[in-house]
Design a protein around this motif. Structure first.
Motif: not given
Length: 239
Positions: A208-218, A114-126
């Motif tokens: 809604v925040v659009y995610g990142d394909p790299r944020n895959l689940k193992i 998970v990227a820092a930019e993704t975390i930031s986007a979710v926090v800001e949307a809240l």
């Protein structure tokens, strides 16, 4: 931005994750010199908008996992179901001083990239919503099986489909309320917290925040190979 609101990250590592084919939980597998768990927790510990991190461990693994993360990360044991683990994390946050209007991010430990930019986007949307879904388009053709024949029906248009990722974001009080109500309804079956809140607290504001394909689940061995390849490619990228 309301600086009085704190942001809590609840990292769910409560499952054994044995589908990956190893002799230990997938969270403890090596990924680029660190365990999957260490990478997932570090993404939130190192983030400037996250104030505190709660790690939910499988029963009997708390001491082992606590040794892998910083001492200021609160560790608790989860339960048999994902919802049990989320509730354990929320309870730990409240005991540590979390307020109803604080933000809480619920993240799967099996998503170590998970990227820092993704975390930031979710926090800001809240700042504007009670619930934030992290979604990505699906590149696959999806069909619904006919239960009477087992045969595929017409494909569902891909522009109507999205996959959930984590972290999902919530106002803590709203998420707590949905889990309290869910415990009173044994017939309710949902697989993620965003759907739970949208079902039980329909008046909640949803973003809604659009995610990142790299944020895959193992989930299986091939996912681990892809994650290792992504990290190797990142290391080779000129800076």
């Amino acid at each position: 931005m309301d600086d009085a609101r704190r942001t809590w990250a609840v990292v769910l590592a409560g499952g054994l994750g044995l589908r990956v084919g190893a002799d230990r939980p997938k969270q403890l597998l090596e990924l680029g010199g660190r365990t999957v768990l260490e990478r997932s927790v570090a993404a939130f510990v190192d983030h400037p908008r996250v104030d505190a991190v709660v790690l939910v461990c499988p029963p009997g693994r708390r001491e082992e996992m606590a040794a892998l993360v910083p001492q200021d990360v609160t560790t608790v044991e989860g339960g048999a179901e994902r919802s049990d683990s989320t509730r354990a994390g929320l309870t730990a946050a409240v005991v540590a001083g979390a307020a109803d209007d604080d933000r809480v991010l619920v993240h799967d430990a099996a998503r170590p990239l998970v990227a820092a930019e993704t975390i930031s986007a979710v926090v800001e949307a809240l700042d504007a919503h009670d619930v934030v879904a992290l979604l990505v388009p699906t590149p696959d053709t999806i069909v619904r099986l006919d239960p009477s024949t087992g045969l595929p029906g017409p494909p569902i248009p891909r522009d109507e489909l999205r996959r959930h990722q984590t972290p999902q974001g919530f106002t803590l009080g709203v998420l707590e309320r949905s889990h309290r109500e869910a415990r009173c309804d044994a017939s309710l079956v949902v697989t993620d917290d965003c759907t739970l809140v949208m079902t039980l607290v329909p008046e909640a504001s949803v973003g809604v925040v659009y995610g990142d394909p790299r944020n895959l689940k193992i989930t299986d061995p091939s996912d681990l190979l892809v994650a290792r390849a992504l990290l190797a490619a990142e290391d080779d990228t000129p800076r």
